[in-house]
Write a protein that holds these residues in place. Sequence first.
Motif, PDB file in Angstrom:
ATOM      1  N   THR A 211       0.820  -1.216   0.000  1.00  0.00           N
ATOM      2  CA  THR A 211       0.000   0.000   0.000  1.00  0.00           C
ATOM      3  C   THR A 211       0.852   1.263   0.000  1.00  0.00           C
ATOM      4  O   THR A 211       0.380   2.330  -0.359  1.00  0.00           O
ATOM      5  CB  THR A 211      -0.865   0.061   1.262  1.00  0.00           C
ATOM      6  OG1 THR A 211      -0.001  -0.021   2.395  1.00  0.00           O
ATOM      7  CG2 THR A 211      -1.858  -1.060   1.299  1.00  0.00           C
TER       8      THR A 211
ATOM      9  N   GLY B 247      -7.015  -0.595  -5.646  1.00  0.00           N
ATOM     10  CA  GLY B 247      -6.007   0.132  -4.894  1.00  0.00           C
ATOM     11  C   GLY B 247      -5.238  -0.816  -3.989  1.00  0.00           C
ATOM     12  O   GLY B 247      -5.373  -2.038  -4.096  1.00  0.00           O
ATOM     13  N   GLY B 248      -4.450  -0.254  -3.095  1.00  0.00           N
ATOM     14  CA  GLY B 248      -3.647  -1.066  -2.181  1.00  0.00           C
ATOM     15  C   GLY B 248      -4.481  -1.804  -1.141  1.00  0.00           C
ATOM     16  O   GLY B 248      -3.954  -2.573  -0.353  1.00  0.00           O
ATOM     17  N   GLY B 249      -5.775  -1.583  -1.144  1.00  0.00           N
ATOM     18  CA  GLY B 249      -6.645  -2.233  -0.167  1.00  0.00           C
ATOM     19  C   GLY B 249      -7.008  -3.660  -0.528  1.00  0.00           C
ATOM     20  O   GLY B 249      -7.688  -4.344   0.226  1.00  0.00           O
ATOM     21  N   VAL B 250      -6.552  -4.104  -1.680  1.00  0.00           N
ATOM     22  CA  VAL B 250      -6.809  -5.487  -2.070  1.00  0.00           C
ATOM     23  C   VAL B 250      -5.654  -6.347  -1.550  1.00  0.00           C
ATOM     24  O   VAL B 250      -4.499  -5.932  -1.567  1.00  0.00           O
ATOM     25  CB  VAL B 250      -6.958  -5.598  -3.604  1.00  0.00           C
ATOM     26  CG1 VAL B 250      -7.054  -7.035  -4.042  1.00  0.00           C
ATOM     27  CG2 VAL B 250      -8.180  -4.828  -4.070  1.00  0.00           C
TER      28      VAL B 250
ATOM     29  N   TRP C  26      -6.943   5.712 -14.207  1.00  0.00           N
ATOM     30  CA  TRP C  26      -7.039   5.255 -12.819  1.00  0.00           C
ATOM     31  C   TRP C  26      -7.481   6.413 -11.933  1.00  0.00           C
ATOM     32  O   TRP C  26      -6.878   7.492 -11.962  1.00  0.00           O
ATOM     33  CB  TRP C  26      -5.691   4.707 -12.358  1.00  0.00           C
ATOM     34  CG  TRP C  26      -5.758   3.978 -11.049  1.00  0.00           C
ATOM     35  CD1 TRP C  26      -6.392   2.786 -10.807  1.00  0.00           C
ATOM     36  CD2 TRP C  26      -5.156   4.370  -9.814  1.00  0.00           C
ATOM     37  NE1 TRP C  26      -6.221   2.439  -9.502  1.00  0.00           N
ATOM     38  CE2 TRP C  26      -5.471   3.376  -8.865  1.00  0.00           C
ATOM     39  CE3 TRP C  26      -4.387   5.463  -9.418  1.00  0.00           C
ATOM     40  CZ2 TRP C  26      -5.042   3.445  -7.541  1.00  0.00           C
ATOM     41  CZ3 TRP C  26      -3.959   5.521  -8.103  1.00  0.00           C
ATOM     42  CH2 TRP C  26      -4.282   4.521  -7.173  1.00  0.00           C
TER      43      TRP C  26
ATOM     44  N   PHE D 231      -9.035   6.971  -5.103  1.00  0.00           N
ATOM     45  CA  PHE D 231      -8.241   5.961  -4.397  1.00  0.00           C
ATOM     46  C   PHE D 231      -7.363   6.577  -3.315  1.00  0.00           C
ATOM     47  O   PHE D 231      -6.999   5.916  -2.357  1.00  0.00           O
ATOM     48  CB  PHE D 231      -7.388   5.156  -5.379  1.00  0.00           C
ATOM     49  CG  PHE D 231      -8.155   4.043  -6.014  1.00  0.00           C
ATOM     50  CD1 PHE D 231      -8.404   2.869  -5.340  1.00  0.00           C
ATOM     51  CD2 PHE D 231      -8.659   4.176  -7.294  1.00  0.00           C
ATOM     52  CE1 PHE D 231      -9.128   1.851  -5.908  1.00  0.00           C
ATOM     53  CE2 PHE D 231      -9.395   3.168  -7.882  1.00  0.00           C
ATOM     54  CZ  PHE D 231      -9.625   2.000  -7.186  1.00  0.00           C
TER      55      PHE D 231
ATOM     56  N   ASN E 256     -10.132   2.057   6.691  1.00  0.00           N
ATOM     57  CA  ASN E 256      -8.788   1.898   6.142  1.00  0.00           C
ATOM     58  C   ASN E 256      -8.168   3.278   5.886  1.00  0.00           C
ATOM     59  O   ASN E 256      -8.888   4.255   5.707  1.00  0.00           O
ATOM     60  CB  ASN E 256      -8.845   1.132   4.822  1.00  0.00           C
ATOM     61  CG  ASN E 256      -8.858  -0.372   5.034  1.00  0.00           C
ATOM     62  OD1 ASN E 256      -9.000  -0.850   6.158  1.00  0.00           O
ATOM     63  ND2 ASN E 256      -8.714  -1.111   3.951  1.00  0.00           N
TER      64      ASN E 256
ATOM     65  N   THR F 260      -6.790   4.407   3.279  1.00  0.00           N
ATOM     66  CA  THR F 260      -7.445   4.845   2.039  1.00  0.00           C
ATOM     67  C   THR F 260      -8.641   3.907   1.847  1.00  0.00           C
ATOM     68  O   THR F 260      -8.459   2.757   1.458  1.00  0.00           O
ATOM     69  CB  THR F 260      -6.488   4.740   0.834  1.00  0.00           C
ATOM     70  OG1 THR F 260      -5.887   3.448   0.853  1.00  0.00           O
ATOM     71  CG2 THR F 260      -5.390   5.776   0.901  1.00  0.00           C
TER      72      THR F 260
ATOM     73  N   LEU G 216     -11.187   3.414  -0.220  1.00  0.00           N
ATOM     74  CA  LEU G 216     -11.630   2.759  -1.462  1.00  0.00           C
ATOM     75  C   LEU G 216     -10.719   1.578  -1.794  1.00  0.00           C
ATOM     76  O   LEU G 216      -9.507   1.737  -1.936  1.00  0.00           O
ATOM     77  CB  LEU G 216     -11.643   3.765  -2.616  1.00  0.00           C
ATOM     78  CG  LEU G 216     -12.137   3.223  -3.952  1.00  0.00           C
ATOM     79  CD1 LEU G 216     -13.560   2.708  -3.846  1.00  0.00           C
ATOM     80  CD2 LEU G 216     -12.051   4.271  -5.028  1.00  0.00           C
ATOM     81  N   VAL G 217     -11.315   0.418  -1.891  1.00  0.00           N
ATOM     82  CA  VAL G 217     -10.537  -0.796  -2.179  1.00  0.00           C
ATOM     83  C   VAL G 217     -10.493  -1.051  -3.675  1.00  0.00           C
ATOM     84  O   VAL G 217      -9.446  -1.305  -4.252  1.00  0.00           O
ATOM     85  CB  VAL G 217     -11.145  -2.006  -1.438  1.00  0.00           C
ATOM     86  CG1 VAL G 217     -10.467  -3.290  -1.871  1.00  0.00           C
ATOM     87  CG2 VAL G 217     -11.019  -1.815   0.066  1.00  0.00           C
TER      88      VAL G 217
ATOM     89  N   ARG H 156     -10.650 -10.500  -2.296  1.00  0.00           N
ATOM     90  CA  ARG H 156     -10.155 -10.515  -0.918  1.00  0.00           C
ATOM     91  C   ARG H 156      -9.540  -9.158  -0.622  1.00  0.00           C
ATOM     92  O   ARG H 156      -8.756  -8.655  -1.423  1.00  0.00           O
ATOM     93  CB  ARG H 156      -9.107 -11.620  -0.754  1.00  0.00           C
ATOM     94  CG  ARG H 156      -9.704 -12.992  -1.019  1.00  0.00           C
ATOM     95  CD  ARG H 156      -8.782 -14.104  -0.652  1.00  0.00           C
ATOM     96  NE  ARG H 156      -7.572 -14.092  -1.467  1.00  0.00           N
ATOM     97  CZ  ARG H 156      -6.957 -15.180  -1.892  1.00  0.00           C
ATOM     98  NH1 ARG H 156      -7.437 -16.356  -1.603  1.00  0.00           N
ATOM     99  NH2 ARG H 156      -5.853 -15.099  -2.600  1.00  0.00           N
ATOM    100  N   ILE H 157      -9.902  -8.575   0.499  1.00  0.00           N
ATOM    101  CA  ILE H 157      -9.433  -7.226   0.794  1.00  0.00           C
ATOM    102  C   ILE H 157      -8.674  -7.170   2.118  1.00  0.00           C
ATOM    103  O   ILE H 157      -8.747  -8.094   2.923  1.00  0.00           O
ATOM    104  CB  ILE H 157     -10.601  -6.207   0.815  1.00  0.00           C
ATOM    105  CG1 ILE H 157     -11.530  -6.462   2.006  1.00  0.00           C
ATOM    106  CG2 ILE H 157     -11.397  -6.274  -0.481  1.00  0.00           C
ATOM    107  CD1 ILE H 157     -12.540  -5.355   2.224  1.00  0.00           C
ATOM    108  N   LYS H 158      -7.938  -6.077   2.306  1.00  0.00           N
ATOM    109  CA  LYS H 158      -7.242  -5.819   3.572  1.00  0.00           C
ATOM    110  C   LYS H 158      -8.104  -4.890   4.417  1.00  0.00           C
ATOM    111  O   LYS H 158      -8.716  -3.972   3.885  1.00  0.00           O
ATOM    112  CB  LYS H 158      -5.919  -5.098   3.307  1.00  0.00           C
ATOM    113  CG  LYS H 158      -4.892  -5.915   2.596  1.00  0.00           C
ATOM    114  CD  LYS H 158      -3.664  -5.052   2.350  1.00  0.00           C
ATOM    115  CE  LYS H 158      -2.844  -5.587   1.206  1.00  0.00           C
ATOM    116  NZ  LYS H 158      -1.913  -4.594   0.684  1.00  0.00           N
TER     117      LYS H 158
END
Lengths: 104, 155
Positions: A28, A63-66, B36, B41, B99, B101, B103-104, B120-122
């Motif tokens: 991220t 984005g880096g959230g994946v 993008w 994001f 999070n 940021t 937006l995933v 799958r997300i963080k």
Amino acid sequence: MAEPMRIRATMAGDVADVKVLMNHPMETGLRKDAKTGQLVPAHFIQEVTTTINGAAVLNAEIGGGVSKNPYLGFKVKGAKAGDKVVVSWADNKGDKNSAEATIS
Amino acid sequence: MNALRRNVLKGATGVGAVAVAVAAGLLKPTQAMAAWNKSAFEAKNVSDAMKGLGATSPADSKEISIKAPDIAENGAVVPVEITSSLPGTTSIAIIAEKNGTPLVGNFNLSGGTQGFISTRIKMGQTSLVRAVVNAGGKSYMAAKEVKVTIGGCGG
């Protein structure tokens, strides 16, 4: 970074079930290295495009959230066995990768 | 079964170069990169992210279902499935509210793609996971809380 990507596409009734597993660290840019305390530079996939027989079916901006090694599953109506699925991605450093599979 | 899978993978990497060339010609990834949605994001809060997506004050909808664990033991990998039965669903965005940021991802569906996305997300901490769906030119939203015991961001 041209590591293989896994694609599995199967028909379930009249709907194609497509599953894609990409190899990518998905940093991220907010995470710190445990040893050095430095921020790990951002490195993540930004764009994933998917086509079936040349027609766009899914265009994802992520984005880096994946999570690391992103998984993506989706369903396409109207596709049929033997159709060609092409998945390609591009990340924030300009790396690209692409793979294709046939719906079975 | 496994041997077959190996072969399939080998085949896939072999034609990879060709596919890249095709993709470069047909899909123009450079243009796609430029598209993008940076502002969405990099937004640090949910309302900015929504603004970036062009989804202002989306209506709550029961037609959207979010399948995610009630409690995620590992915030680095939270499986999320979103199904929208709204007619004319054109895009699905996933937002993890707390999070850094939020937006995933934003998934644009075209052709015969159904209103379904699985990924799958963080998640940094316990928060709502929101799905923002664009259907027929309008935005709709649904949310589900996911409790996170170990965060997946920072750490």
